[in-house]
Scaffold this motif. Sequence first.
Motif, PDB file in Angstrom:
ATOM      1  N   ARG A 115       0.864  -1.183   0.000  1.00 26.12           N
ATOM      2  CA  ARG A 115       0.000   0.000   0.000  1.00 26.12           C
ATOM      3  C   ARG A 115       0.902   1.233   0.000  1.00 26.12           C
ATOM      4  NH1 ARG A 115      -5.288  -1.137   2.054  1.00 26.12           N
ATOM      5  NH2 ARG A 115      -5.501  -3.312   2.715  1.00 26.12           N
ATOM      6  N   PHE A 116       0.704   2.115  -0.976  1.00 26.32           N
ATOM      7  CA  PHE A 116       1.515   3.328  -0.985  1.00 26.32           C
ATOM      8  C   PHE A 116       0.676   4.518  -1.420  1.00 26.32           C
ATOM      9  CE2 PHE A 116       1.885   1.971  -5.367  1.00 26.32           C
ATOM     10  CZ  PHE A 116       2.100   3.112  -6.121  1.00 26.32           C
ATOM     11  N   ALA A 117       1.140   5.702  -1.036  1.00 30.15           N
ATOM     12  CA  ALA A 117       0.436   6.950  -1.339  1.00 30.15           C
ATOM     13  C   ALA A 117       1.373   7.904  -2.047  1.00 30.15           C
ATOM     14  CB  ALA A 117      -0.086   7.592  -0.046  1.00 30.15           C
ATOM     15  N   THR A 118       0.802   8.750  -2.894  1.00 29.54           N
ATOM     16  CA  THR A 118       1.582   9.798  -3.552  1.00 29.54           C
ATOM     17  C   THR A 118       1.164  11.147  -3.008  1.00 29.54           C
ATOM     18  OG1 THR A 118      -0.026   9.989  -5.356  1.00 29.54           O
ATOM     19  CG2 THR A 118       1.799   8.449  -5.654  1.00 29.54           C
ATOM     20  N   ALA A 119       2.110  12.074  -2.944  1.00 31.75           N
ATOM     21  CA  ALA A 119       1.829  13.417  -2.458  1.00 31.75           C
ATOM     22  C   ALA A 119       2.785  14.388  -3.130  1.00 31.75           C
ATOM     23  CB  ALA A 119       1.993  13.494  -0.939  1.00 31.75           C
ATOM     24  N   THR A 121      -5.863  17.684  -8.557  1.00 33.35           N
ATOM     25  CA  THR A 121      -6.474  16.567  -7.856  1.00 33.35           C
ATOM     26  C   THR A 121      -7.145  17.091  -6.593  1.00 33.35           C
ATOM     27  OG1 THR A 121      -4.787  15.063  -8.678  1.00 33.35           O
ATOM     28  CG2 THR A 121      -6.027  14.342  -6.757  1.00 33.35           C
ATOM     29  N   ILE A 122      -8.416  16.693  -6.383  1.00 35.02           N
ATOM     30  CA  ILE A 122      -9.168  17.149  -5.215  1.00 35.02           C
ATOM     31  C   ILE A 122      -9.396  16.000  -4.241  1.00 35.02           C
ATOM     32  CG2 ILE A 122     -11.392  18.062  -4.433  1.00 35.02           C
ATOM     33  CD1 ILE A 122     -11.554  19.637  -7.029  1.00 35.02           C
ATOM     34  N   ASP A 123      -9.903  14.882  -4.753  1.00 36.00           N
ATOM     35  CA  ASP A 123     -10.227  13.765  -3.885  1.00 36.00           C
ATOM     36  C   ASP A 123      -9.101  12.736  -3.924  1.00 36.00           C
ATOM     37  OD1 ASP A 123     -11.678  12.330  -2.109  1.00 36.00           O
ATOM     38  OD2 ASP A 123     -13.141  11.556  -3.549  1.00 36.00           O
ATOM     39  N   VAL A 124      -9.060  11.864  -2.896  1.00 31.83           N
ATOM     40  CA  VAL A 124      -8.109  10.763  -2.899  1.00 31.83           C
ATOM     41  C   VAL A 124      -8.589   9.724  -3.906  1.00 31.83           C
ATOM     42  CG1 VAL A 124      -7.006   8.954  -1.542  1.00 31.83           C
ATOM     43  CG2 VAL A 124      -7.532  11.153  -0.483  1.00 31.83           C
ATOM     44  N   ALA A 125      -7.740   9.384  -4.863  1.00 33.60           N
ATOM     45  CA  ALA A 125      -8.100   8.401  -5.885  1.00 33.60           C
ATOM     46  C   ALA A 125      -7.337   7.111  -5.607  1.00 33.60           C
ATOM     47  CB  ALA A 125      -7.747   8.933  -7.280  1.00 33.60           C
ATOM     48  N   TYR A 126      -8.064   6.031  -5.421  1.00 31.44           N
ATOM     49  CA  TYR A 126      -7.442   4.731  -5.167  1.00 31.44           C
ATOM     50  C   TYR A 126      -7.371   3.943  -6.464  1.00 31.44           C
ATOM     51  CZ  TYR A 126      -7.935   5.638  -0.180  1.00 31.44           C
ATOM     52  OH  TYR A 126      -7.846   6.185   1.080  1.00 31.44           O
ATOM     53  N   ARG A 127      -6.215   3.358  -6.719  1.00 30.75           N
ATOM     54  CA  ARG A 127      -6.022   2.539  -7.895  1.00 30.75           C
ATOM     55  C   ARG A 127      -5.371   1.210  -7.483  1.00 30.75           C
ATOM     56  NH1 ARG A 127      -9.090   5.533  -9.277  1.00 30.75           N
ATOM     57  NH2 ARG A 127      -9.153   6.965 -11.061  1.00 30.75           N
ATOM     58  N   ASP A 167      -3.706   8.158  -4.572  1.00 31.93           N
ATOM     59  CA  ASP A 167      -3.218   9.413  -5.158  1.00 31.93           C
ATOM     60  C   ASP A 167      -3.885  10.556  -4.404  1.00 31.93           C
ATOM     61  OD1 ASP A 167      -2.048  11.280  -6.827  1.00 31.93           O
ATOM     62  OD2 ASP A 167      -3.621  11.130  -8.338  1.00 31.93           O
ATOM     63  N   THR A 168      -3.109  11.298  -3.608  1.00 36.53           N
ATOM     64  CA  THR A 168      -3.683  12.321  -2.737  1.00 36.53           C
ATOM     65  C   THR A 168      -3.519  13.714  -3.336  1.00 36.53           C
ATOM     66  OG1 THR A 168      -1.641  12.660  -1.473  1.00 36.53           O
ATOM     67  CG2 THR A 168      -3.100  10.884  -0.746  1.00 36.53           C
ATOM     68  N   PRO A 169      -4.378  14.653  -2.941  1.00 34.06           N
ATOM     69  CA  PRO A 169      -4.324  16.005  -3.515  1.00 34.06           C
ATOM     70  C   PRO A 169      -3.052  16.743  -3.131  1.00 34.06           C
ATOM     71  CG  PRO A 169      -6.441  15.583  -2.455  1.00 34.06           C
ATOM     72  CD  PRO A 169      -5.524  14.484  -2.036  1.00 34.06           C
ATOM     73  N   GLY A 170      -2.664  17.698  -3.979  1.00 33.95           N
ATOM     74  CA  GLY A 170      -1.472  18.488  -3.709  1.00 33.95           C
ATOM     75  C   GLY A 170      -1.761  19.867  -3.156  1.00 33.95           C
ATOM     76  N   HIS A 171      -2.965  20.379  -3.391  1.00 27.07           N
ATOM     77  CA  HIS A 171      -3.304  21.732  -2.950  1.00 27.07           C
ATOM     78  C   HIS A 171      -3.331  21.792  -1.430  1.00 27.07           C
ATOM     79  CE1 HIS A 171      -5.395  25.560  -2.567  1.00 27.07           C
ATOM     80  NE2 HIS A 171      -5.207  25.752  -3.852  1.00 27.07           N
ATOM     81  N   VAL A 172      -2.828  22.886  -0.854  1.00 23.60           N
ATOM     82  CA  VAL A 172      -2.774  23.025   0.603  1.00 23.60           C
ATOM     83  C   VAL A 172      -4.148  22.877   1.229  1.00 23.60           C
ATOM     84  CG1 VAL A 172      -2.976  25.551   0.463  1.00 23.60           C
ATOM     85  CG2 VAL A 172      -1.952  24.487   2.496  1.00 23.60           C
TER      86      VAL A 172
END
Length: 452
Positions: free
Chosen positions: A19-23, A82-88, A101-106
Motif C-alpha cells: 500500500r503506498f500513497a503519492t503526495a 487533484t481534489i479527492d483521494v483516488a485509489y487505484r 493518489d492524494t491532492p497536492g493543494h494546501v
Amino acid sequence: MTTATEQFAEQLSATTLLRFATAGSVDDGKSTLVGRLLHDSKSVLTDQLEAVEHASRTRGKDAPDLALLTDGLRAEREQGITIDVAYRYFATGRRRFILADTPGHVQYTRNMVTGASTAELAVVLVDARNGVVEQTRRHAAVAALLRVPHVVLAVNKMDLVDYAEPVFASIATEFIAYAESLGVPEVTAIPISALVGDNVVEPSAHMDWYGGPTVLEHLETVPVSHDLADCPARLPVQYVIRPQSAEHPDYRGYAGQIASGVLRVGDAVTVLPSGRTSTVEAIDALGQGVSVAWAPQSVTVRLSDDIDVSRGDLIAPTASAPDVTRDVEATVCHVADRPLTVGQRVLLKHTTRTVKAIVKDIPSRLTLADLSQHPEPGELVANDIGRVVVRTAEPLALDAYADSRRTGSFLLIDPADGTTLTAGMAGTAFAENAQHAAEAAAGAPDDEGWDF
C-alpha cells in the motif's frame, strides 16, 4: 510436519501487497506519475486508455494526458488539479499494489492523512524547477506523523532542467535533512520525468549519472512492513455471536478483525477496559476451528470463562495488555472545515468503541516551516497539526501510535451530525526535536452529561 509458527512465517514471506500513497504540490506532476506507472506497467484497460485519449483530444492535446487516469472528478478535470483521494489497484509480476493518489493543494492536505494512514510507503514529488517548498515539508511532516516506514523523494520534471545532476543532488540533500529531523526512517531519492517516462518504469537514457532503481523497481523490491504481526495481539470486539441452535446451545463467540499480533488457543487474555481475565478456548476462522490466527484475519474467539464482553471491548494478551485511561494526549491533524476548540464536546471513536469526550486543552500547534510549536493556539483549523488533551466519559485501552498504527489511532467526531473532525495519534508521534512545547492541560467548563 510444519509447526503453526512456521506456517505463519511462510504466510508472511508470501505477502506481495504494498500500500503506498503519492503526495506533492499542485502541478508537480503527481497524477501524471501515477498515470505513467499504470500505463507503462500495462495496468490500463483498453477502454480506459481510449477514454483518456478522447478527453485529451477534447482539451486540445496531441498526446494522451495520463493524469486523467486518476483525476476522475469533473471539477478535477476542469481545474487540472487533484481534489479527492483516488485509489487505484494494479499489479506486476512481482507484487500487487494499492495506490492512494492524494491532492497536492494546501486546502486538501487533510486528504493526504486519509490516503497515507494505511500506507507503508509514501512517494513525495518535487518539481525540479522549484525545489523543496512549504507543501513538500508539510507532506513530509504528515508522512512522519503517520509513521510511514518508507519515503520516496521523486524529483520530477528533470527534462525541464536539462537532466542536471547538481539540481537533483541539491534537492535530495535538503529534503533528506528535513525528513531526518522529523524522524523519517528511510528516504530514497529518484530523479524522474513523469511526462516522458524517465526512471518511472524504464531507466532513463538521459541520466546516466544516476545508478539507482526506477520508481517501479523500488516499489517492487522495498521490504513490506509486517508491524501488524510484530505487535502484541489486539482483537477489538465487533460483534458477539450467540447462535440459537440445538447443536451449539451455549455457543458464545466474540468476532472481529485482529488489529495486530498473533492469537493462539490457550493464550491468557484480558478483556479491556473491564480488566477481566480468561483463556482463549477456541478460534474460529471461516467456519473452521484453528489453533492460531494473526492480523489482519477476521475471526471469532471463544473464551473458557463466561464473562461480560460486548462490542467495543478489546481482547489482548494478559502479559502485554495496553494501559486503560480516560485522559488521552495525542498529536492530531484537523480535517474538518469547522475548528476544534477547547471545551468542545466530541465523540471519540477508537477501533470499534465510541465514547463521549471533551477537548480539555490544545497545548500547541505545529509550524511546519521550522518545526517550531505555537503554544496555546486555542483552536485548530482545517489542515492544522497540533497536540490535544481529551478527557473521555469511559475508559479506553489505547496503545501509543508509535507502537501500533491500528490501536494507537482514533477519530474525533461531531456528536450533532457525525462529521469527522480530527484524526488522532495517541502518545508522542514526532521525534524529540518536533515535540510540543507545552504539556499542561487546562480545565474545560462543566456541563450536565459531559462532566467527566
